[in-house]
Scaffold this active site. Structure first.
Site, mmCIF file in Angstrom:
data_model
loop_
_atom_site.group_PDB
_atom_site.id
_atom_site.type_symbol
_atom_site.label_atom_id
_atom_site.label_comp_id
_atom_site.label_asym_id
_atom_site.label_seq_id
_atom_site.Cartn_x
_atom_site.Cartn_y
_atom_site.Cartn_z
ATOM 1 N N HIS A 153 14.265 -39.431 35.125
ATOM 2 C CA HIS A 153 15.502 -40.212 35.195
ATOM 3 C C HIS A 153 15.106 -41.652 34.918
ATOM 4 O O HIS A 153 13.922 -41.988 34.940
ATOM 5 C CB HIS A 153 16.128 -40.088 36.589
ATOM 6 C CG HIS A 153 15.191 -40.586 37.631
ATOM 7 N ND1 HIS A 153 14.180 -39.829 38.133
ATOM 8 C CD2 HIS A 153 15.053 -41.820 38.192
ATOM 9 C CE1 HIS A 153 13.469 -40.551 38.973
ATOM 10 N NE2 HIS A 153 13.973 -41.770 39.024
ATOM 11 N N ASP A 187 8.710 -50.907 28.166
ATOM 12 C CA ASP A 187 10.148 -50.880 27.889
ATOM 13 C C ASP A 187 10.511 -49.668 27.036
ATOM 14 O O ASP A 187 9.888 -49.409 26.002
ATOM 15 C CB ASP A 187 10.559 -52.176 27.178
ATOM 16 C CG ASP A 187 12.058 -52.338 27.100
ATOM 17 O OD1 ASP A 187 12.768 -51.864 28.018
ATOM 18 O OD2 ASP A 187 12.539 -52.949 26.127
ATOM 19 N N HIS A 188 11.531 -48.935 27.498
ATOM 20 C CA HIS A 188 11.990 -47.711 26.809
ATOM 21 C C HIS A 188 10.893 -46.663 26.709
ATOM 22 O O HIS A 188 10.813 -45.924 25.723
ATOM 23 C CB HIS A 188 12.603 -48.034 25.441
ATOM 24 C CG HIS A 188 13.938 -48.692 25.552
ATOM 25 N ND1 HIS A 188 14.078 -50.013 25.918
ATOM 26 C CD2 HIS A 188 15.191 -48.212 25.409
ATOM 27 C CE1 HIS A 188 15.364 -50.308 25.965
ATOM 28 N NE2 HIS A 188 16.068 -49.233 25.665
ATOM 29 N N GLU A 236 13.503 -51.897 41.418
ATOM 30 C CA GLU A 236 13.792 -50.610 40.779
ATOM 31 C C GLU A 236 15.307 -50.415 40.701
ATOM 32 O O GLU A 236 15.816 -49.698 39.854
ATOM 33 C CB GLU A 236 13.140 -49.485 41.585
ATOM 34 C CG GLU A 236 12.921 -48.219 40.794
ATOM 35 C CD GLU A 236 12.116 -47.215 41.587
ATOM 36 O OE1 GLU A 236 10.970 -46.946 41.208
ATOM 37 O OE2 GLU A 236 12.627 -46.706 42.605
ATOM 38 N N CYS A 269 14.134 -39.258 42.826
ATOM 39 C CA CYS A 269 13.098 -39.647 41.856
ATOM 40 C C CYS A 269 12.176 -38.481 41.516
ATOM 41 O O CYS A 269 11.277 -38.613 40.697
ATOM 42 C CB CYS A 269 12.301 -40.845 42.373
ATOM 43 S SG CYS A 269 13.175 -42.413 42.193
ATOM 44 N N HIS A 327 15.457 -46.060 35.174
ATOM 45 C CA HIS A 327 15.784 -47.230 35.998
ATOM 46 C C HIS A 327 15.890 -48.454 35.090
ATOM 47 O O HIS A 327 15.169 -48.551 34.083
ATOM 48 C CB HIS A 327 14.684 -47.513 37.024
ATOM 49 C CG HIS A 327 14.606 -46.511 38.124
ATOM 50 N ND1 HIS A 327 15.510 -46.463 39.162
ATOM 51 C CD2 HIS A 327 13.723 -45.510 38.360
ATOM 52 C CE1 HIS A 327 15.186 -45.486 39.989
ATOM 53 N NE2 HIS A 327 14.103 -44.884 39.533
ATOM 54 N N HIS A 331 10.960 -42.215 34.697
ATOM 55 C CA HIS A 331 9.796 -41.714 35.413
ATOM 56 C C HIS A 331 10.168 -40.475 36.207
ATOM 57 O O HIS A 331 11.340 -40.122 36.337
ATOM 58 C CB HIS A 331 9.178 -42.791 36.324
ATOM 59 C CG HIS A 331 9.935 -43.113 37.563
ATOM 60 N ND1 HIS A 331 9.406 -43.864 38.586
ATOM 61 C CD2 HIS A 331 11.186 -42.793 37.963
ATOM 62 C CE1 HIS A 331 10.297 -43.989 39.552
ATOM 63 N NE2 HIS A 331 11.378 -43.350 39.203
HETATM 64 NI NI NI Z 1 13.146 -43.253 40.278
#
Ligand code: NI
Length: 135
Positions: free
Chosen positions: A39, A79-80, A124, A33, A41, A14
């Site tokens: 990037h 997911d992914h 997170e 972020c 998580h 995100h």
């Molecule tokens: Ni983040």
């Protein structure tokens, strides 16, 4: 009343960014972020349902059914994925853990058949998580 929890994991990327703010303000508010190219998580989601124990089964609900529901409604969709662009229900919102948890609640709360949704906990990272109880 018994509380029963299923833990699931997903990986997603995100970027936290609000176009109302300048680049400098975004960097100050969102920190790492806000990285321009995003990037990732490794998220952990804990879903807690509360209910009474059914005498015939000794259980509140079928955990296999709960897992299937969460996978179908949530995990398969995120997911992914890039949470900013790939996920319909996150369009036009800033994909913070707070906002993601609220959306997850809206997706599954009406579909829990045995017991009722009590709490979502979304990690997170190991140190940062949010808790949402529907209001
Ligand atoms: Ni983040």
């Amino acid at each position: 009343m018994i509380y029963i929890t299923r833990r699931l994991e997903f990986c997603a990327s995100h970027r936290l960014y609000n176009p109302k703010f300048s680049d400098q303000e975004n960097a100050e508010i969102f920190g790492l972020c806000n990285n321009p190219n995003g990037h990732g998580h490794n998220y952990v989601l804990e879903v807690t349902v509360k209910g009474d124990v059914a005498p015939d089964t000794g259980m509140v609900l079928d955990l296999k059914a709960l897992k299937k529901l969460i996978n179908h409604e949530i995990i398969d969709k995120v997911d992914h994925k890039n949470l900013n662009v790939d996920v319909d229900f996150l369009k036009d919102i800033i994909p913070t853990a707070e906002n993601i948890a609220i959306k997850f609640w809206e997706l599954i709360e009406p579909k829990i058949e045995n017991g009722s949704l009590h709490e979502l906990k979304l990690y997170e990272s190991e140190r940062n998580y949010v808790v949402y109880r529907g209001n």
